[in-house]
Design a protein around this motif. Structure first.
Motif, PDB file in Angstrom:
ATOM      1  N   LEU A  63       3.781  -6.532  11.397  1.00  0.00           N
ATOM      2  CA  LEU A  63       2.994  -6.228  12.563  1.00  0.00           C
ATOM      3  C   LEU A  63       4.010  -5.909  13.801  1.00  0.00           C
ATOM      4  O   LEU A  63       3.689  -6.472  15.007  1.00  0.00           O
ATOM      5  CB  LEU A  63       2.023  -7.244  12.768  1.00  0.00           C
ATOM      6  N   THR A  64       4.787  -4.869  13.452  1.00  0.00           N
ATOM      7  CA  THR A  64       5.534  -4.364  14.883  1.00  0.00           C
ATOM      8  C   THR A  64       4.510  -3.459  15.444  1.00  0.00           C
ATOM      9  O   THR A  64       3.235  -3.564  15.178  1.00  0.00           O
ATOM     10  CB  THR A  64       6.507  -3.431  14.224  1.00  0.00           C
ATOM     11  N   TYR A  65       4.944  -2.845  16.599  1.00  0.00           N
ATOM     12  CA  TYR A  65       4.130  -1.936  17.314  1.00  0.00           C
ATOM     13  C   TYR A  65       3.243  -0.940  16.293  1.00  0.00           C
ATOM     14  O   TYR A  65       2.372  -0.272  16.701  1.00  0.00           O
ATOM     15  CB  TYR A  65       5.058  -1.005  18.479  1.00  0.00           C
ATOM     16  N   ALA A  66       3.929  -0.629  15.139  1.00  0.00           N
ATOM     17  CA  ALA A  66       3.145   0.307  14.325  1.00  0.00           C
ATOM     18  C   ALA A  66       2.206  -0.145  13.228  1.00  0.00           C
ATOM     19  O   ALA A  66       1.572   0.464  12.761  1.00  0.00           O
ATOM     20  CB  ALA A  66       4.217   0.979  13.363  1.00  0.00           C
ATOM     21  N   GLY A  67       2.208  -1.652  13.203  1.00  0.00           N
ATOM     22  CA  GLY A  67       1.323  -2.197  12.390  1.00  0.00           C
ATOM     23  C   GLY A  67       0.120  -2.715  12.906  1.00  0.00           C
ATOM     24  O   GLY A  67       0.085  -3.129  14.072  1.00  0.00           O
ATOM     25  N   ASN A  68      -1.005  -2.295  12.458  1.00  0.00           N
ATOM     26  CA  ASN A  68      -2.381  -2.581  12.863  1.00  0.00           C
ATOM     27  C   ASN A  68      -3.490  -2.970  12.104  1.00  0.00           C
ATOM     28  O   ASN A  68      -3.732  -2.051  10.983  1.00  0.00           O
ATOM     29  CB  ASN A  68      -2.435  -1.062  13.704  1.00  0.00           C
ATOM     30  N   LEU A  69      -3.852  -4.136  12.067  1.00  0.00           N
ATOM     31  CA  LEU A  69      -4.773  -4.619  11.277  1.00  0.00           C
ATOM     32  C   LEU A  69      -6.141  -4.312  11.336  1.00  0.00           C
ATOM     33  O   LEU A  69      -6.834  -4.187  10.547  1.00  0.00           O
ATOM     34  CB  LEU A  69      -4.930  -6.221  11.116  1.00  0.00           C
ATOM     35  N   ALA A  70      -6.313  -3.626  12.468  1.00  0.00           N
ATOM     36  CA  ALA A  70      -7.747  -2.620  12.596  1.00  0.00           C
ATOM     37  C   ALA A  70      -7.637  -1.285  11.559  1.00  0.00           C
ATOM     38  O   ALA A  70      -8.777  -1.211  11.102  1.00  0.00           O
ATOM     39  CB  ALA A  70      -7.761  -2.080  13.778  1.00  0.00           C
ATOM     40  N   ASN A  71      -6.466  -1.114  11.138  1.00  0.00           N
ATOM     41  CA  ASN A  71      -6.686  -0.151  10.183  1.00  0.00           C
ATOM     42  C   ASN A  71      -7.385  -0.418   8.793  1.00  0.00           C
ATOM     43  O   ASN A  71      -7.364   0.381   7.759  1.00  0.00           O
ATOM     44  CB  ASN A  71      -5.207   0.282   9.470  1.00  0.00           C
ATOM     45  N   LEU A  72      -7.533  -1.883   8.621  1.00  0.00           N
ATOM     46  CA  LEU A  72      -7.756  -2.436   7.153  1.00  0.00           C
ATOM     47  C   LEU A  72      -8.933  -3.275   7.407  1.00  0.00           C
ATOM     48  O   LEU A  72      -9.370  -4.011   6.592  1.00  0.00           O
ATOM     49  CB  LEU A  72      -6.673  -3.163   6.529  1.00  0.00           C
ATOM     50  N   LYS A  73      -9.681  -2.896   8.517  1.00  0.00           N
ATOM     51  CA  LYS A  73     -10.927  -3.761   8.813  1.00  0.00           C
ATOM     52  C   LYS A  73     -11.947  -3.830   7.456  1.00  0.00           C
ATOM     53  O   LYS A  73     -12.588  -4.818   7.125  1.00  0.00           O
ATOM     54  CB  LYS A  73     -11.707  -3.310   9.975  1.00  0.00           C
ATOM     55  N   ASP A  74     -11.939  -2.728   6.771  1.00  0.00           N
ATOM     56  CA  ASP A  74     -12.942  -2.543   5.676  1.00  0.00           C
ATOM     57  C   ASP A  74     -12.710  -3.089   4.464  1.00  0.00           C
ATOM     58  O   ASP A  74     -13.627  -3.238   3.601  1.00  0.00           O
ATOM     59  CB  ASP A  74     -13.240  -0.820   5.635  1.00  0.00           C
ATOM     60  N   VAL A  75     -11.418  -3.510   4.359  1.00  0.00           N
ATOM     61  CA  VAL A  75     -10.981  -4.137   3.068  1.00  0.00           C
ATOM     62  C   VAL A  75     -10.674  -5.645   3.407  1.00  0.00           C
ATOM     63  O   VAL A  75     -10.532  -6.282   2.348  1.00  0.00           O
ATOM     64  CB  VAL A  75     -10.025  -3.628   2.372  1.00  0.00           C
ATOM     65  N   GLU A  76     -10.520  -6.133   4.679  1.00  0.00           N
ATOM     66  CA  GLU A  76      -9.901  -7.511   4.955  1.00  0.00           C
ATOM     67  C   GLU A  76     -10.798  -8.514   4.302  1.00  0.00           C
ATOM     68  O   GLU A  76      -9.838  -9.771   4.164  1.00  0.00           O
ATOM     69  CB  GLU A  76      -9.817  -7.820   6.410  1.00  0.00           C
ATOM     70  N   ASP A  77     -11.930  -8.543   4.089  1.00  0.00           N
ATOM     71  CA  ASP A  77     -12.822  -9.646   3.386  1.00  0.00           C
ATOM     72  C   ASP A  77     -12.906  -9.312   1.832  1.00  0.00           C
ATOM     73  O   ASP A  77     -13.559 -10.226   1.026  1.00  0.00           O
ATOM     74  CB  ASP A  77     -14.153  -9.589   3.960  1.00  0.00           C
ATOM     75  N   LYS A  78     -12.144  -8.389   1.108  1.00  0.00           N
ATOM     76  CA  LYS A  78     -12.397  -8.261  -0.503  1.00  0.00           C
ATOM     77  C   LYS A  78     -11.519  -9.435  -0.825  1.00  0.00           C
ATOM     78  O   LYS A  78     -10.603  -9.896  -0.523  1.00  0.00           O
ATOM     79  CB  LYS A  78     -11.668  -7.166  -0.745  1.00  0.00           C
ATOM     80  N   PRO A  79     -11.939 -10.125  -1.958  1.00  0.00           N
ATOM     81  CA  PRO A  79     -11.427 -11.236  -2.669  1.00  0.00           C
ATOM     82  C   PRO A  79     -10.170 -11.196  -3.182  1.00  0.00           C
ATOM     83  O   PRO A  79      -9.330 -11.882  -3.623  1.00  0.00           O
ATOM     84  CB  PRO A  79     -12.500 -11.452  -3.800  1.00  0.00           C
ATOM     85  N   ASN A  80      -9.849  -9.891  -3.546  1.00  0.00           N
ATOM     86  CA  ASN A  80      -8.530  -9.414  -4.232  1.00  0.00           C
ATOM     87  C   ASN A  80      -7.418  -8.953  -3.278  1.00  0.00           C
ATOM     88  O   ASN A  80      -6.483  -8.439  -3.560  1.00  0.00           O
ATOM     89  CB  ASN A  80      -8.759  -8.371  -5.163  1.00  0.00           C
ATOM     90  N   TYR A  81      -7.735  -9.305  -1.680  1.00  0.00           N
ATOM     91  CA  TYR A  81      -6.750  -8.893  -0.833  1.00  0.00           C
ATOM     92  C   TYR A  81      -6.348  -9.932   0.068  1.00  0.00           C
ATOM     93  O   TYR A  81      -7.080 -11.008   0.517  1.00  0.00           O
ATOM     94  CB  TYR A  81      -7.465  -7.758   0.283  1.00  0.00           C
ATOM     95  N   VAL A  82      -4.855 -10.051   0.288  1.00  0.00           N
ATOM     96  CA  VAL A  82      -4.246 -11.107   1.131  1.00  0.00           C
ATOM     97  C   VAL A  82      -3.500 -10.393   2.108  1.00  0.00           C
ATOM     98  O   VAL A  82      -2.573  -9.581   1.881  1.00  0.00           O
ATOM     99  CB  VAL A  82      -3.313 -12.083   0.258  1.00  0.00           C
ATOM    100  N   PHE A  83      -3.501 -11.014   3.340  1.00  0.00           N
ATOM    101  CA  PHE A  83      -2.552 -10.545   4.255  1.00  0.00           C
ATOM    102  C   PHE A  83      -1.590 -11.620   4.586  1.00  0.00           C
ATOM    103  O   PHE A  83      -1.796 -12.875   4.899  1.00  0.00           O
ATOM    104  CB  PHE A  83      -3.182 -10.125   5.406  1.00  0.00           C
ATOM    105  N   VAL A  84      -0.245 -11.415   4.594  1.00  0.00           N
ATOM    106  CA  VAL A  84       0.590 -12.091   4.967  1.00  0.00           C
ATOM    107  C   VAL A  84       1.283 -11.815   6.213  1.00  0.00           C
ATOM    108  O   VAL A  84       2.233 -10.473   5.738  1.00  0.00           O
ATOM    109  CB  VAL A  84       1.635 -12.741   3.871  1.00  0.00           C
ATOM    110  N   LYS A  85       1.564 -12.308   7.469  1.00  0.00           N
ATOM    111  CA  LYS A  85       2.339 -11.621   8.451  1.00  0.00           C
ATOM    112  C   LYS A  85       3.872 -12.141   8.096  1.00  0.00           C
ATOM    113  O   LYS A  85       4.201 -13.402   8.042  1.00  0.00           O
ATOM    114  CB  LYS A  85       1.778 -12.144   9.728  1.00  0.00           C
TER     115      LYS A  85
END
Ligand code: NAD
Ligand code: DAU
Length: 378
Positions: A63-85
């Motif tokens: 999540l540098t200046y170019a990384g934006n989790l708002a880009n993935l709002k629609d998939v963030e709660d999917k069971p097959n998705y994990v985010f690691v900072k």
């Protein structure tokens, strides 16, 4: 990675990969996507999370200046998705992610990606693009420990490594010699060499693709198309470098994501594939078209924003022309771009105008504050 030597095949024998050495499609696979909060990465994560519910998709991003989790709002709660900072230069963290999530396949996009920034501060480009890629390779090697079956390290690179073309109709092929000119392209070239070296030295199954300029939703507004759409929206100058004669070969980002999906699963290990749209545009022609389309969608009279076009000092070392020959990809795997450029540009302008809040959050710094609250200072 020569065309002849194929030391490794990542297929696991399930027959799904077309016998080619690509990443076998089967349940329970764990795919690490680096840089998944950026422009191309978020479009790719969305495709994979929705298309492969049987995989676990781990998005690893600093999540540098170019990384934006708002880009993935629609998939963030999917069971097959994990985010690691995390930072791809942090060996311990990367290795722990490989182990914790039993990573089988990597699609590596995390990078510093903007040429103008690389001219101002080349060090961060060497760190992230070169050392970060090496760190990932070394962690994959340590974790996979020579058991290459069913593994794949797919590195996303750029056509800029090939340098610059003249106006003679020549195209970059997979055999074009590397001749990078900017600190950005030099760092990407170096990372490509490391990926190939890990194949040739240790036998790691890997693929490199070199793609042309992408455009579409979720691109950070420092790049030509989103920057100019936003400036037209607010009546600000459109700074065209030099005389606007430089040529770029534009590809819709979702077409790039489709190509990555295809190559990851069906491409041959140890190969390079060029990805491009056979779609060359002189910057000034593209800018004039962009102004026309944006004015129309904003309800402005034709020619209303032409006055905003401003010729400014050229970018240092500005490559004159990029143009990709993607016929290997077409002939081997049947990929072609799905969108005509004018339709793609219209769709893109419409997306940015419909998502003005996304843009305003970035340009006002609101998203910086949001991430500070969520994750602490960057
Ligand atoms: P981007 O700048 O939009 O996103 C880069 C992402 O990488 C961001 O989410 C950022 O937070 C992350 N990142 C940066 N440094 C990191 C680090 N040290 N550790 C972990 N994450 C980090 O970039 P993009 O335009 O989406 O490009 C993605 C990849 O595709 C890059 O490797 C780029 O070289 C390549 N590429 C881009 C284009 C293009 O037109 N944009 C064309 C061809 C190839
Ligand atoms: O070719 C692939 C590359 O495309 C990727 O590897 C890079 O990550 C990506 O940023 C892009 O590089 P470019 O330098 O071509 O993209 P950019 O959008 O910065 O510029 C496109 C063209 O427009 C280029 O010729 C420079 C020019 N330009 C750009 C900006 C930001 C302007 O004239 N004015 C501007 O303000």
């Amino acid at each position: 990675m020569s065309d002849k030597v194929e030391k490794t095949d990542s297929s696991c024998g399930c027959g799904e990969a077309g016998g080619s050495g690509g990443f076998c499609k089967k349940a329970g696979r764990n795919v690490l996507i680096t840089g998944g909060a950026g422009f191309i990465g978020s479009n790719l994560v969305r495709l994979f999370v929705n298309k492969y519910p049987e995989y676990r998709i781990v998005n690893f991003d600093k999540l540098t200046y170019a990384g934006n989790l708002a880009n993935l709002k629609d998939v963030e709660d999917k069971p097959n998705y994990v985010f690691v900072k995390g930072d791809i230069c942090d060996f311990g963290k990367v290795l722990s992610v490989f182990r914790e999530y039993s990573i089988d396949g990597v699609i590596h996009l995390a990078a510093e990606s903007h040429v103008d920034r690389s001219i101002k501060d080349p060090f961060v480009f060497a760190r992230t693009n070169v050392m970060g890629t090496l760190t990932l390779l070394q962690a994959a090697k340590e974790c996979w420990n020579g058991e290459w079956e069913g593994k794949m390290f797919y590195h996303i690179s750029t056509d800029e490594v090939y340098g610059s073309l003249g106006f003679d109709g020549t195209l970059f092929t997979e055999n074009t010699k590397y001749a990078p000119h900017s600190p950005y392209s030099a760092s990407k070239a170096s990372s490509d060499h490391f990926v190939r070296a890990f194949h040739d030295t240790y036998g790691m199954p890997s693929i490199v693709t070199n793609c042309s300029n992408n455009y579409g939703p979720y691109q950070f507004p420092e790049k030509l198309i989103p920057l100019f759409i936003n400036n037209i929206r607010y009546g600000r100058p459109l700074p065209v470098y030099g005389k606007g004669e430089n040529v770029r070969d534009w590809l819709y980002v979702e077409d790039h994501a489709r190509a990555i999906d295809l190559i990851f699963h069906k491409g041959r290990a140890a190969q390079t594939y060029n990805i491009g749209g056979f779609n060359e545009w002189k910057n000034i022609d593209l800018v004039r078209l962009l102004v026309r389309v944006t004015d129309r969608l904003l309800g402005n009279p034709e020619g209303f924003s032409d006055k905003l076009i401003t010729f400014v000092t050229d970018r240092a070392g500005h490559d004159l022309r990029y143009a990709i020959d993607s016929s290997k990809l077409k002939n081997e795997l049947g990929w072609t771009p799905s969108l005509d450029f004018k339709a793609g540009l219209e769709k893109t302008v419409k997306w940015y105008l419909d998502n003005q809040q996304w843009m305003d959050n970035i340009t006002s710094g609101d998203y910086e504050r949001y991430y500070e609250e969520m994750y602490g200072r960057r």
